[in-house]
Design an enzyme around this catalytic site. Structure first.
Site, short mmCIF file in Angstrom:
data_model
loop_
_atom_site.label_atom_id
_atom_site.label_comp_id
_atom_site.label_asym_id
_atom_site.label_seq_id
_atom_site.Cartn_x
_atom_site.Cartn_y
_atom_site.Cartn_z
N CYS A 44 1.15 -1.25 0.20
CA CYS A 44 0.00 0.36 -0.01
C CYS A 44 0.75 1.00 -0.17
CB CYS A 44 -0.41 -0.05 1.34
SG CYS A 44 -1.77 2.14 1.89
N TYR A 175 -5.40 6.59 -8.41
CA TYR A 175 -6.70 6.07 -8.63
C TYR A 175 -7.71 6.38 -9.53
CZ TYR A 175 -4.26 3.32 -5.03
OH TYR A 175 -3.08 3.00 -4.25
#
Length: 335
Positions: A44, A175
């Site tokens: 992450c 994203y």
């Protein structure tokens, strides 16, 4: 799990747990060495920031770290890298358990990084942006000798300004492109991302670091997106105007940071690829993980020394990663 917004533009849920761990304990959680556990996944980018900052500041003795595996399901991140599938300190199988211990009806994302209060097993915060700032400021008493100033008072306004743009257009921008549910939303995010990368490149052509002449919080935040760019964002998220390795200034800047102790030695390319390609089945239905790219190129010449700068300011590099905290063999740039 659903990530793509079928109506168009991706919108990140930013309802984080705002409780803070502070020197004065004003939120009920005072800084205490050994009391808390930082839970991360090396996959992450948001958690990677905390891993880097903790290491640069030398907080390993004060704040232990639990590492979740690279994949998760709707029930959250799991500790499947540990021998018995449980975090050895918290004794839980899934991070979800720490969230529910404090908020039984918690209905938001079970995210990393998260800091858990070990005595109670309850999550304290998952506010990733504030976590790293507090590690710099509130935990200062427990920094290693020679720890760098990542958020110096004289530069905070400029760091905050840069971080705002980098978050909106780059960190979250990839994203917004990858999870767009319409052509229009995708192209808007795509152009916004590369416009910002062009601006950053123009600035970095004459400056070794983003703000001032040392590494700051701003560099940490940009790095964790850049280091994932060719491995996942270029193809998986369709951010394909150019690879990072085809953008000379940003590529040299990223390699410079990668080769700086505390940055590249936290990067697990195997976990990064597994997370994105296996978890995001909406955009990669087969779950097939690409074999490339060649990560040894991260160790090539960067030439950024010519711009001067002092990576750690008046401080010193951190020592090598602690035993047990190293990136597994074969998962980094050398294998």
């Amino acid at each position: 799990m659903a990530y793509v917004n079928p109506s168009g533009e991706f919108s990140r849920d930013q309802r984080y747990i705002a409780t803070r761990i502070t020197a004065d304990g004003r939120d009920g959680y005072p800084v205490e060495p050994g009391r808390y556990r930082l839970v991360v996944s090396r996959a992450c980018p948001w958690a990677n920031r905390a891993i880097i900052v903790r290491r640069l500041l030398g907080l390993e003795d004060a704040l232990s770290m639990g590492v979740a595996g690279p994949t998760h399901d709707e029930r959250s991140w799991s500790f499947d890298l540990d021998p018995d599938g449980r975090d050895p300190v918290l004794g839980i199988e899934r991070l979800q358990q720490a969230y529910f211990a404090r908020f039984p009806d918690y209905d938001k994302g079970i995210t990393v990084p998260a800091i858990v209060d070990v005595p109670t097993g309850r999550v304290v915060t998952n506010d990733f942006a504030q976590i790293t700032l507090d590690l710099s400021l509130e935990w200062a008493k427990h920094h290693r000798p020679g720890a760098p100033e990542l958020y110096p008072a004289a530069l905070r306004d400029e760091i905050d300004r840069v971080n705002k743009h980098v978050f909106a257009d780059v960190n979250n921008g990839v994203y917004r492109a990858g999870f767009a549910g319409s052509q229009e939303a995708y192209e808007k995010a795509y152009h916004r991302l590369f416009d910002r990368l062009d601006q950053l490149s123009a600035h970095l052509a004459g400056h070794r670091y983003l703000v001032g002449d040392t590494i700051t919080e701003a560099d940490v935040r940009l790095f964790t997106t850049l280091v994932r760019f060719d491995a996942v964002y270029h193809g998986h998220f369709k951010c394909n105007r150019a690879k990072l390795s085809e953008m000379p200034v940003l590529w040299a800047y990223a390699k410079d940071l990668f080769q700086t102790p505390g940055f590249g030695d936290t990067i697990d390319f195997a976990d990064i690829k597994r997370h994105y390609y296996e978890v995001h089945r909406e955009i990669n239905p087969t779950g097939i993980v690409p074999a490339g790219p060649d990560f040894s190129t991260w160790l090539g010449e960067h030439g950024r020394d010519r711009l001067g700068g002092r990576p750690f300011g008046d401080g010193t590099p951190p020592p090598p990663p602690r035993p047990g905290e190293e990136v597994p063999a074969g998962h980094g740039a050398t294998g």
